[in-house]
Design a protein around this motif. Structure first.
Motif, short mmCIF file in Angstrom:
data_model
loop_
_atom_site.label_atom_id
_atom_site.label_comp_id
_atom_site.label_asym_id
_atom_site.label_seq_id
_atom_site.Cartn_x
_atom_site.Cartn_y
_atom_site.Cartn_z
N VAL A 218 -5.70 5.41 4.35
CA VAL A 218 -5.24 4.06 4.39
C VAL A 218 -4.56 3.80 2.86
O VAL A 218 -5.26 3.80 2.14
CB VAL A 218 -5.86 3.12 4.94
N THR A 219 -3.11 3.68 2.91
CA THR A 219 -2.62 3.37 1.46
C THR A 219 -1.80 2.43 1.58
O THR A 219 -1.12 1.76 0.45
CB THR A 219 -1.94 4.54 1.02
N SER A 220 -1.37 1.89 2.83
CA SER A 220 -0.49 0.53 2.83
C SER A 220 -0.81 -0.13 4.13
O SER A 220 -1.61 0.32 5.14
CB SER A 220 0.95 0.80 2.74
N GLY A 221 -0.16 -1.36 4.51
CA GLY A 221 -0.35 -1.81 5.71
C GLY A 221 -1.34 -3.05 5.88
O GLY A 221 -1.93 -3.45 4.89
N PRO A 222 -1.60 -3.63 7.04
CA PRO A 222 -2.26 -4.73 7.23
C PRO A 222 -3.75 -4.56 6.76
O PRO A 222 -4.47 -5.31 6.14
CB PRO A 222 -2.31 -4.93 8.60
N ILE A 223 -4.52 -3.36 6.85
CA ILE A 223 -5.73 -3.31 6.53
C ILE A 223 -5.78 -3.07 4.91
O ILE A 223 -6.98 -3.91 4.43
CB ILE A 223 -6.49 -1.93 6.98
N TYR A 224 -4.74 -2.51 4.12
CA TYR A 224 -4.68 -2.24 2.85
C TYR A 224 -4.71 -3.70 2.26
O TYR A 224 -5.41 -4.14 1.25
CB TYR A 224 -3.65 -1.32 2.51
N ASP A 225 -3.57 -4.62 2.81
CA ASP A 225 -3.38 -5.97 2.29
C ASP A 225 -4.33 -6.72 2.59
O ASP A 225 -4.61 -7.64 1.79
CB ASP A 225 -2.04 -6.45 3.10
N GLU B 247 -6.46 -2.24 12.49
CA GLU B 247 -5.06 -2.85 11.92
C GLU B 247 -4.55 -3.97 12.83
O GLU B 247 -4.24 -4.90 12.54
CB GLU B 247 -4.01 -1.61 11.90
N ARG B 248 -4.64 -3.73 14.21
CA ARG B 248 -4.45 -4.52 15.23
C ARG B 248 -5.33 -5.96 14.99
O ARG B 248 -4.61 -7.06 14.90
CB ARG B 248 -4.55 -4.35 16.54
N ALA B 249 -6.57 -5.71 14.63
CA ALA B 249 -7.33 -6.84 14.38
C ALA B 249 -7.06 -7.76 13.19
O ALA B 249 -7.16 -9.01 13.22
CB ALA B 249 -9.01 -6.41 14.40
N VAL B 250 -6.80 -6.88 12.00
CA VAL B 250 -6.53 -7.53 10.88
C VAL B 250 -5.11 -8.41 11.01
O VAL B 250 -5.10 -9.58 10.43
CB VAL B 250 -6.46 -6.56 9.61
N ALA B 251 -4.21 -7.78 11.64
CA ALA B 251 -2.87 -8.47 11.74
C ALA B 251 -3.10 -9.57 12.68
O ALA B 251 -2.32 -10.66 12.21
CB ALA B 251 -1.98 -7.46 12.41
N GLY B 252 -3.91 -9.45 13.74
CA GLY B 252 -4.02 -10.49 14.77
C GLY B 252 -4.85 -11.93 14.00
O GLY B 252 -4.28 -12.99 14.17
#
Length: 396
Positions: A64-71, A178-183
């Motif tokens: 994981v290098t980017s995206g909602p989890i990373y942020d 990722e879905r959980a973090v974004a939500g």
């Protein structure tokens, strides 16, 4: 050196092979690097300032290098140290006070009674859905001011975000996190907007927003990240701890009847349940520099996993600790809430929920009974517990 295949679907940190590794040495080799299996070294590692929580390196090691989890993960409070960590922790402490936790006790008790009434009407239930998930979810939503109509959606996000420590398990784990973090991120941002429009509430979000406006202690993005992390720590871990406790009492019905006969054992029973089968079965740390730890050369960036579930049964720290005993008293503190400056702020709330609910259930019902077929457990890495828990309670 012992080798533990911690990525195997059936692996358990409380298996005979894990305890054999503990008898052999303080750590074992695994597919993801060294795992500390003895209490003394695990406790020391969690306090050693040469190790941190992994930051971006932990995510990169799992692709994981980017995206909602990373942020979400990289700016998280646990990935700050020194002055930054003290600033953010001090902000959370303004809202998450002992007085606040104690003020929730009547709410926790009333909701536990309501859920127990529903269980009594049915006898046999799926315990995760009937109790383990619903009580801490209600408490967390009460803390944040989440309306009841949003509980179900909020619950799914909160459940899946706890899989972040198990990214190495592969499959759809990263997609679910990722879905959980974004939500959660979007939902919490909306809650912050609504609370800001009507300032003065007593919920955690309102208190944090007031502190932010008063002295500029943190930015809006930092407060939002703190709130998502609070959900991550306070709901998912507690729901699995409830389920793990019921499984443990099903395996030790005499201890359930002991708690039923003597509710004053509630505090020690909760500590023993968390020691015996912790929901945080493993914690990760990263070497922040080249170093040597108990004779092992550790390069910068190496990820260490602390086998909390194994270490908390280490007889060197807990004499007789490979036996479950709700009246036992040990000097060694539990590891599942971490240690040192990063000790979990939500530990008091989790203990309060468990201490209110477990003796209430024991007073209402006979020992829990499990089905003959194996339970569907989450992987050993990450927040640990059964995905579902069919259970029967005898009326007594």
């Amino acid at each position: 050196m012992s080798y533990l295949d911690v990525l195997a679907p059936s692996f358990s940190f409380t298996s005979p092979e894990a305890f054999a590794a503990q008898d052999d040495n303080w750590y074992a080799d695994t597919p993801i690097g060294p795992v500390t299996v003895r209490y003394a070294e695990a406790s020391e590692l969690l306090r050693d300032k040469r190790f941190d929580h992994g930051g971006a390196d932990f995510l990169r090691a799992n692709g994981v290098t980017s995206g909602p989890i990373y942020d979400w993960w990289v700016p998280m409070i646990v990935n700050h140290d020194g002055a930054d960590h003290r600033r953010l922790r001090g902000l959370v402490a303004r809202a998450f006070t002992p007085r606040m936790v104690e003020s929730l006790r009547p709410f926790i008790h009333a909701r536990a009674v309501q859920l127990a009434d529903e269980i009594e009407d049915r006898g046999s239930v799926e315990f995760v859905d009937a109790f383990a998930n619903r009580l801490p979810l209600a408490v967390m939503c009460e803390l944040l001011g989440v309306p009841a109509e949003d509980y179900d959606e909020f619950s799914q996000w909160s459940a899946d975000i706890g899989l972040v420590f198990g990214l190495a398990n592969g499959g759809d784990t990263a997609a679910r996190v990722e879905r959980a973090v974004a939500g959660l991120d979007a939902y919490v941002a909306g809650l912050m907007d609504r609370k800001a429009a009507r300032p003065g509430g007593g919920d955690v979000i309102s208190v944090l927003l007031a502190a932010m406006a008063e002295d500029g202690t943190a930015s809006r993005d930092e407060v939002r990240n703190l709130l998502v992390t609070l959900v991550f720590g306070a709901h998912d871990n507690t729901r699995h701890q409830f389920s793990n406790s019921i499984v443990t009492f099903a395996e030790h019905p005499d201890q359930w009847m002991r708690l039923r006969a003597d509710p004053s054992l509630a505090g020690s029973a909760v500590e023993e349940c968390m020691r015996w089968r912790p929901s945080a079965g493993a914690l990760i740390r990263r070497a922040s520099a080249d170093l040597t730890f108990h004779g092992l050369d550790v390069p910068e960036g190496m990820i260490f996993t602390t086998a909390v579930a194994t270490a908390q049964r280490d007889p060197r720290a807990y004499p007789g600790g490979r036996v479950f005993d709700i009246a036992a008293r040990y000097d060694a503190p539990l590891l599942q809430f971490g240690a040192g400056p990063h000790y979990c702020l939500g530990s008091a709330l989790a203990r309060t929920e468990l201490t209110e609910a477990l003796p209430l259930l024991a007073a209402r019902f006979g020992p829990p009974e499990l089905p003959a077929e194996p339970l569907p457990w989450r992987p050993a890495l990450g927040t640990f517990g059964p995905e579902s828990l069919p259970v029967s309670f005898a009326r007594v």
